[in-house]
Design a protein around this motif. Sequence first.
Motif, short mmCIF file in Angstrom:
data_model
loop_
_atom_site.label_atom_id
_atom_site.label_comp_id
_atom_site.label_asym_id
_atom_site.label_seq_id
_atom_site.Cartn_x
_atom_site.Cartn_y
_atom_site.Cartn_z
N ASN A 73 -3.03 7.57 -8.06
CA ASN A 73 -3.36 7.03 -9.38
C ASN A 73 -3.69 5.54 -9.34
O ASN A 73 -3.45 4.81 -10.32
CB ASN A 73 -2.21 7.26 -10.38
CG ASN A 73 -1.90 8.73 -10.56
OD1 ASN A 73 -2.82 9.55 -10.58
ND2 ASN A 73 -0.63 9.07 -10.67
N ALA A 74 -4.19 5.07 -8.24
CA ALA A 74 -4.55 3.65 -8.13
C ALA A 74 -5.68 3.52 -7.12
O ALA A 74 -5.62 4.10 -6.03
CB ALA A 74 -3.35 2.83 -7.67
N PRO A 75 -6.73 2.74 -7.46
CA PRO A 75 -7.86 2.60 -6.54
C PRO A 75 -7.53 1.65 -5.38
O PRO A 75 -6.57 0.88 -5.45
CB PRO A 75 -8.96 2.01 -7.42
CG PRO A 75 -8.22 1.25 -8.48
CD PRO A 75 -6.95 2.01 -8.73
N LEU A 76 -8.30 1.74 -4.34
CA LEU A 76 -8.19 0.81 -3.22
C LEU A 76 -9.26 -0.27 -3.35
O LEU A 76 -10.41 0.02 -3.71
CB LEU A 76 -8.40 1.55 -1.90
CG LEU A 76 -7.25 2.39 -1.34
CD1 LEU A 76 -7.73 3.19 -0.14
CD2 LEU A 76 -6.07 1.53 -0.97
N GLN A 77 -8.88 -1.50 -3.06
CA GLN A 77 -9.86 -2.58 -3.02
C GLN A 77 -10.70 -2.45 -1.75
O GLN A 77 -10.23 -1.93 -0.74
CB GLN A 77 -9.14 -3.94 -3.06
CG GLN A 77 -8.34 -4.18 -4.32
CD GLN A 77 -9.19 -4.11 -5.58
OE1 GLN A 77 -10.30 -4.67 -5.62
NE2 GLN A 77 -8.70 -3.41 -6.60
#
Length: 636
Positions: free
Chosen positions: A221-225
Amino acid sequence: MAKANAGGVNPHGRSGVRIVVAGDQGTGKSSLIITAAAENFPVNVPRVLPPTKLPEDLYPDRVPITIIDTSSRPEDSDKVAEELQRADTVVLTYACDRPETLENLSIFWLPHLRKLEVKVPVIVVGCKLDLRDESQQVSLEQVMSPIMQQFREIETCIECSASRHIQAVLHPTAPLFDQESQTLKPRCVRALKRIFILCDHDRDGALSDAELNDFQVKCFNAPLQPSEIGGVKKVVQEKLSEGVNERGLTLTGFLFLHALFIEKGRLETTWTVLRKFGYNDDIKLADDLIPPIKRAPDQSVELTNEAIEFLKSIFDAFDGDGDGMLRPRELEELFSTAPESPWTGAPYEDAAEKNAFGGLSLDAFLSEWALMTLLNPTFSVENLIYIGYTGDPSSAIRVTRRRRLDRKKQHSERNVLQCFVFGPRKAGKSALLNSFISRPYAENYSPTTEDRYAVNVVDISMENKKYLVLREIPEDGVGKLLSNKESLASCDIAVFVHDRSDESSWKTSSELLVEIAGHGEDTGYEVPCLIVAAKDDLDSFPMAIQESTRVSQDMGVEAPIPISVKLGDFNSLFRRIVTAAEQPHLSIPETEAGKSRKQYQRLVNRSLMVVSVGAAVVVVGLAAYRVYSARKGSSG
């Protein structure tokens, strides 16, 4: 790959886990607990902590966890023993910079747990790894292997950060990683391979930056930079050149990354990924992903056209050499995303026709699927999903019409028909099944001790193609079969085989026919029956024609069909079996008891009809008399 955010309720149904931490004084027990709860290393640590409850949303499974710290003082030993006996899991600590604390695990702590009869998983945690003398570096495997062999209750042993070891209770190492070989276990590899393929949207064999980011969002539930993606690929590439190519992270790199997570104690990362894609603790699809299949005993389950078309496309995709056959290595690759190959061992391994190299044609491949769907539809749907079926699972199967209704309609619409094959020993049942799947005839006799299946396609006409399943019932297995009153519900047709040269074989076979027919009459699951006179290359016993004619006429079934497996003369038997099964109202044998029962029922029905007619006459007569009386009264 970031830590998962919690969401939803606990999917595994655990009400709570009580973890008791024990070990020698100064081995880092309390620091381990505080680090797990606060996610930072404490400066001032109390001697013994009170019970520590971790927040339910700290881990993806939302399992309530209570961690119990214990005292190392001798005077508190009774209280420590009591806590250990109440534990769901025990964590034993040692200090990496004090070898004697490790030795004390096998000298005192592990024998102590056995003495207390503590029979729960044990996790051994090496704390203070950063304080170990670099000149004394040894592999964990060298140190722990003898201890783990002696004390099998040890679930895992890792020297790592404290918080990750608490997670080992929820995310065990054993299903994922082989500590001895330091490799991912086969079932874990297969599951991760399936996940990789599902995330490789463009099917180019690598996860691009965009696909890696989609994977990250789905699981955590979190994108990667972009810098984080670059960092992940750099870690892989430094250790494994083939782990990254110009298109992105390869399957090899993806697997390496998870092995690295596990080695570093980040078990929760791999478990979160597996559970996001529907896997349970056994690394199989969770039961709630497969729709329940409701059916009556005399209904069967078949694949739909949609599922069959998918299987045809899969067959073509894995037929690498384009020879129209799936060789064993191609079949293994096809099922490499399932926990295991579903067709290893009985009843599937030897059930379909194979060529000299063990390859399956498309018909044989679909026949195996037809058999698996008939015998275990849930397992079949599960394996469809494993190999890439992305449609609604319920759209892959259909439940057939009840056979009782088929008899009323006088036609079966089933595409998969099951035939039970009965007969005495040495009658030729196994030879019949072998011939059905093109196995060569063998003179030597090998008795069948368990039910055996053979499945193949039978072409009735250009438009009518059926899958026929032959199920061989050993003679001594009939009693067990008939102990279940619904045992004939799944049978579309029964065949009774006898050796036409052996009178005792005929006698036993005809007795079996009467027994099966009687069971069908008693339970309401009557089945069409055919008699097969095998070994037609041998002379028949005296009076064979008269005996078989008498039984056939008495029971109302077709005369025995002569065949010779040895000579390859089958007299269109398999087509005749399918044709008879398609007409379920015909070829049903009647026992004397059944005939008497029907005759009695007809007499009762006739009596009821007479009574009904008589009653009607009385009612009409009374009505007429009332009308007559009324008229007479009015005229008077």
